[in-house]
Design a protein around this motif. Structure first.
Motif, mmCIF file in Angstrom:
data_model
loop_
_atom_site.group_PDB
_atom_site.id
_atom_site.type_symbol
_atom_site.label_atom_id
_atom_site.label_comp_id
_atom_site.label_asym_id
_atom_site.label_seq_id
_atom_site.Cartn_x
_atom_site.Cartn_y
_atom_site.Cartn_z
ATOM 1 N N THR A 171 0.813 -1.212 0.000
ATOM 2 C CA THR A 171 0.000 0.000 0.000
ATOM 3 C C THR A 171 0.849 1.266 0.000
ATOM 4 O O THR A 171 0.400 2.297 -0.495
ATOM 5 N N ASN A 174 1.180 1.984 -3.452
ATOM 6 C CA ASN A 174 -0.066 1.778 -4.188
ATOM 7 C C ASN A 174 0.088 0.677 -5.238
ATOM 8 O O ASN A 174 -0.382 0.808 -6.375
ATOM 9 N N GLU A 197 -6.519 1.492 -12.822
ATOM 10 C CA GLU A 197 -6.142 2.861 -12.481
ATOM 11 C C GLU A 197 -6.655 3.854 -13.510
ATOM 12 O O GLU A 197 -6.585 3.635 -14.698
ATOM 13 N N ASP A 210 -6.249 -1.564 -5.765
ATOM 14 C CA ASP A 210 -5.202 -1.740 -4.791
ATOM 15 C C ASP A 210 -5.728 -2.603 -3.688
ATOM 16 O O ASP A 210 -6.848 -3.005 -3.689
ATOM 17 N N ASN A 295 -3.692 4.397 3.404
ATOM 18 C CA ASN A 295 -4.663 3.316 3.221
ATOM 19 C C ASN A 295 -5.159 2.760 4.549
ATOM 20 O O ASN A 295 -5.446 1.574 4.677
ATOM 21 N N ASP A 378 -8.145 11.060 -1.414
ATOM 22 C CA ASP A 378 -7.006 10.155 -1.377
ATOM 23 C C ASP A 378 -5.705 10.906 -1.635
ATOM 24 O O ASP A 378 -5.607 11.707 -2.568
ATOM 25 N N SER A 380 -2.735 9.901 -2.629
ATOM 26 C CA SER A 380 -1.714 9.371 -3.527
ATOM 27 C C SER A 380 -1.681 10.070 -4.878
ATOM 28 O O SER A 380 -0.951 9.656 -5.770
ATOM 29 N N GLN A 408 -10.683 4.367 -4.258
ATOM 30 C CA GLN A 408 -9.938 5.583 -3.932
ATOM 31 C C GLN A 408 -10.469 6.725 -4.792
ATOM 32 O O GLN A 408 -10.451 6.645 -6.021
#
Length: 862
Positions: A171, A174, A197, A210, A295, A378, A380, A408
């Motif tokens: 995580t 990712n 993604e 993920d 996460n 999120d 990321s 996400q």
């Protein structure tokens, strides 16, 4: 359609058995079928275990998914799908391997060595991993240092190769992969990114899959009370953008109360049967903020009342407001949308036995322990949304290996004129005018909580040459744009101890984002500032004054995809298509797979409005990309049946390069056409849950059933055939309608998907089966009347030009010898059907007489 035509259309491996075996279990029914059917005579060793059984109400049949085994070891993607009704096998599609003459290759390396190979293949350090045996079962929400694995045989060149399938989740980066490694030589046999993604800066819209955090489900202990209640569900209300409102640009928020379906969610949305939650957690969804990209569960809004649950929080957007001001309302909408999708899809067959997403399955099949972890804000990245479908795998010993899904949802900064990421901590400097900044697509993205430090110009101002270790410890390095790539500069200052990097664009007062592909060795955040601001900071430092700054991103003017119901439906749709296809994981990995197409279709269907028509142009994610509701969004064309506005045909898949979104939008176009043609026949209803007999509901049901019936790694042809089979199993009333819709876009009866390894050899075709040509021509050539459906199953209708009054027509049905087999009179305007019961299969002549003038049409009875 005749049975022999169906058999042809759904491919080799569809067989029919007419012996009544009602009293037997499905396993025994299937074994008897395999033992007696000629197609299995050359498949010795066709042993199997049932993976799941779906009692489909829409098909009035049981869909049984089967995994082939050899010596108690499953053979990778060697699967079968049986459709059973009233104790007999209606169809059995399979790709079982021939085992009798196969050589069995012995293990030469152990699982630990194979795991090291798998980790290296995805650039994950081979340290600190614990390998969990597949026989443990219930491996839910594994920490980063644990890897679940399953032993398989992999068939190649008539040999069975021992292999280990590893589910690797890291995580922190990712990353979530399913990797199959040969236990003979360590070869990577298959590697699948289990994160669908959606990176929009490349004009892509995918779903990212993920994995999970440390036993996340068991860590949700805040706001939890044990319950012992008799009431089915506690009252709850939510201030949200209620379905079918697609996003804030499409309509207003409203208070909805108890919006759940108690069949799908027996305890409502805030209980898993043993625990009550007063925040945005429940049996189907666990919604929270994950702005630090860990996460793990962050902020989750709690009800503002006791007893009944109230989630009514402020919402306001503008170019001058931070998206973080809507933290509570965003998570509330995220929770609401995920639960709504769960309950709607449940009605159309995505249930416990088909591996849906629930913590408690209430004894209705499946593994449970896999509620969606829905993460808002999120940390990321930006301009993204993703869904990790996870998996429910039934092991040979009856236990489950389970990975819960994760959604996400990101912030979006499209068309925001000024993106401020540089904040001076000195009160005097803080009064300087706001400057625009650029960001990097490598390293840690800046979020609400950033980094603080003194700015320093390194001894090598370009940052292109190695610096003294520790010379930048705790500092934010400011470098210029000359000499080398931005990622190299960032790695250089990072190695010297810098916690962040500012790039001073010395030649211009405009800034750009710094995008470099495949950078994995940079972890610090980076921004770019314009010439004048960099010159000011340089002058301050030259004068000996410290410049302390906070680098962060308060998301001023940004959009929040947690308010975009269409995007959330799209992402959840990845979970639906992945879990319903094949064994429920890694079966949508081929070049022609249509995962993005199903997701777009679901988003369109669940956000329909009463005013939409077949030719209304529908975009995708128009709100998130900060455009008008009527804009294109993130697709090449808007969705519409108007081929002058959306000209996609099957042949266009040859030019996609296998890019999932490019492929998917062509498939979604065909499904969207199907919806409107079914709506034309049965009626349009924007609410698919309101009337199961509407064309809208019937289409969604066909598509869901098609997902269940299609093979692992489907292409457009096998996906089309699965929908045709679903219609056939439901009575076949819309066979020709379906053929005509697909053929119009080049997926006709002679279309070819080519080879599985190529995305440039598809052949389009616009033909329909001969029987459907008869039906189409009959109505087209005589505008006075027509008959449909044709072929007919059990009944047909007369289509006439409308008249005023009670004109009567005479209807006669003759066989091909001219013998009268049925005669009746009826009102010309009547919408009643004419029964074909008692008529044998074959071709007939229907003669309709009005005012002494007769017209004859062919009718095929099946």
């Amino acid at each position: 359609m005749k049975i022999n035509q169906l058999s042809k259309s759904v491919g080799i491996g569809v067989f029919f058995l007419f012996a009544n075996l009602n009293a037997q279990s499905n396993e025994k029914i299937i074994r008897n079928f395999i033992n007696t059917d000629v197609s299995f005579k050359n498949k010795s060793g066709a042993d199997f275990k049932i993976q799941n059984e779906d009692k489909s109400g829409s098909l009035n049949a049981e869909i049984v998914n089967i995994q082939q085994y050899y010596n108690n070891t499953p053979i990778y993607k060697s699967l079968a799908k049986a459709v059973i009704r009233d104790g007999k096998v209606l169809s059995l599609n399979n790709n079982f391997r021939q085992i009798g003459n196969n050589s069995i290759i012995a293990d030469k390396i152990d699982k630990t060595e194979a795991l090291s190979t798998a980790l290296r293949s995805v650039d994950i350090k081979d340290t600190g991993f614990e390998l969990l045996d597949e026989k443990n079962g219930d491996l839910i929400n594994l920490p980063d240092n644990q890897v679940a694995s399953i032993r398989f045989y992999f068939e190649r060149n008539n040999s069975l190769i021992p292999a280990q399938l590893f589910f690797i989740n890291q995580t922190k980066e990712n990353k979530f992969y399913g990797i199959l490694v040969s236990l003979t030589d360590g070869e990577i046999l298959e590697k699948n990114n289990m994160i669908d993604e959606c990176k929009f800066e490349d004009n892509h819209f995918a779903g990212d899959t993920d994995s999970t955090s440390n036993h996340l489900l068991t860590h949700f202990n805040t706001s939890v009370t044990k319950k012992n209640q008799t009431k089915a569900a506690t009252d709850a209300s939510y201030n949200v953008f209620p379905f079918p409102v697609e996003a804030p640009t499409f309509g207003s928020r409203a208070i909805v109360t108890n919006p759940w379906d108690l069949t799908a969610s027996p305890e409502g949305w805030h209980s898993n049967g043993t625990s009550n939650f007063s925040n945005t957690y429940g049996n189907n969804v666990l919604a929270y903020v994950d702005n630090n990209a860990s996460n793990t569960a962050g902020f989750s809004p709690v009800s503002t009342t006791t007893g009944s649950l109230t989630f009514d929080f402020p919402f306001e957007e503008s170019a001058s407001l931070s998206a973080y001001d809507n933290r509570a309302s965003a998570v509330t909408n995220l929770f609401y949308a995920n639960n709504m999708i769960h309950d709607i899809m449940y009605k159309f067959g995505f249930t416990e036995s088909t591996r849906n997403f629930q913590s408690n399955n209430f004894g209705k099949g499946g593994a449970g322990n896999d509620a969606v972890r829905a993460e808002a804000f999120d940390g990321s990245g930006y301009n993204n949304a993703n869904f990790a479908s996870g998996y429910e795998i039934l092991n040979g010993n009856g236990s489950y290996t389970t990975q819960a899904p994760r959604m996400q949802m990101y912030l979006w900064n499209y068309s925001v004129p000024v993106k401020k990421r540089l904040f001076y901590t000195d009160p005097t400097l803080a009064t300087r005018p706001t400057v625009n900044t650029g960001a990097a697509n490598f390293g840690r993205p800046l979020m609400e909580t950033g980094i603080t430090g003194d700015i320093i110009i390194p001894s090598v101002a370009s940052g292109c040459t190695a610096l003294t270790a520790g010379s930048l410890t705790g500092k934010i390095a400011m470098v210029n744009t000359t000499g080398c790539g931005y990622n190299i500069k960032a790695k250089t200052v990072q190695d010297a101890g810098a916690i962040g990097m500012i790039v001073h664009r010395t030649t211009s007062n405009s800034v750009t984002d710094m995008n470099v592909s495949n950078v994995t060795n940079v972890s610090i955040p980076s921004i770019m500032i314009p010439k004048d601001e960099g010159d000011f900071i340089t002058a301050e430092l030259t004068a000996g004054r410290a410049v302390n700054v906070n680098l962060k991103d308060l998301a001023v003017g940004y959009k929040n995809s947690s308010f975009d119901n269409g995007v959330m439906i799209h992402e959840y749709g990845h979970g639906v298509s992945n879990r319903l296809t094949g064994q429920g994981y890694s079966c949508l990995t081929n070049l022609e797979q249509m995962g993005e197409g199903w997701s777009d279709f679901f988003a369109l269907m669940l956000t329909n409005t009463p005013s939409y028509t077949a030719t209304t142009g529908r975009g995708i994610a128009t709100y998130s990309v900060n455009t008008a509701p009527t804009a294109l969004g993130i697709r090449s064309y808007r969705y519409t049946t108007d081929m002058s506005a959306n000209p996609f045909t099957y042949g266009d898949t040859n030019t996609t390069g296998g890019q999932p979104h490019a492929v998917g939008q062509i498939w979604a176009t065909m499904l969207w056409d199907l919806h409107w043609k079914m709506a034309e026949k049965y009626g349009y209803n924007y609410d698919v849950t309101a009337d199961p007999n509407s064309g809208s509901a019937k289409t969604l049901q066909l598509v869901m059933d098609g997902l269940k019936l299609q093979p692992c790694n489907p292409n457009f042809v096998s996906g089309r055939d699965a929908i045709l089979q679903a219609d056939q199993l439901a009575g076949g009333a819309d066979n020709c309608l379906i053929w005509n819709v697909f053929a119009r876009r080049g997926l006709g009866v002679n279309a070819s998907a080519g080879t599985a390894s190529s995305i440039t050899d598809q052949v389009e075709n616009f033909d329909v089966p001969e029987a459907c040509i008869l039906a189409t021509e009959d109505i087209a050539k005589n505008k006075a009347f027509g008959i449909y459906p044709n072929p007919a199953k059990g009944e047909f209708f007369i289509k006439t030009a409308p008249t005023v009054g009670n004109t009567t027509v005479k209807v006669e049905i003759l066989d091909l010898n001219g013998k009268l087999v049925k005669s009746l009179e009826r009102k010309k305007n009547s919408s009643d059907s004419i029964s074909t019961k008692g008529l044998t299969r074959g071709t007939y002549l229907v003669v309709i007489t009005e005012n002494g003038k007769s017209n004859a049409e062919k009718l095929i009875v099946e």
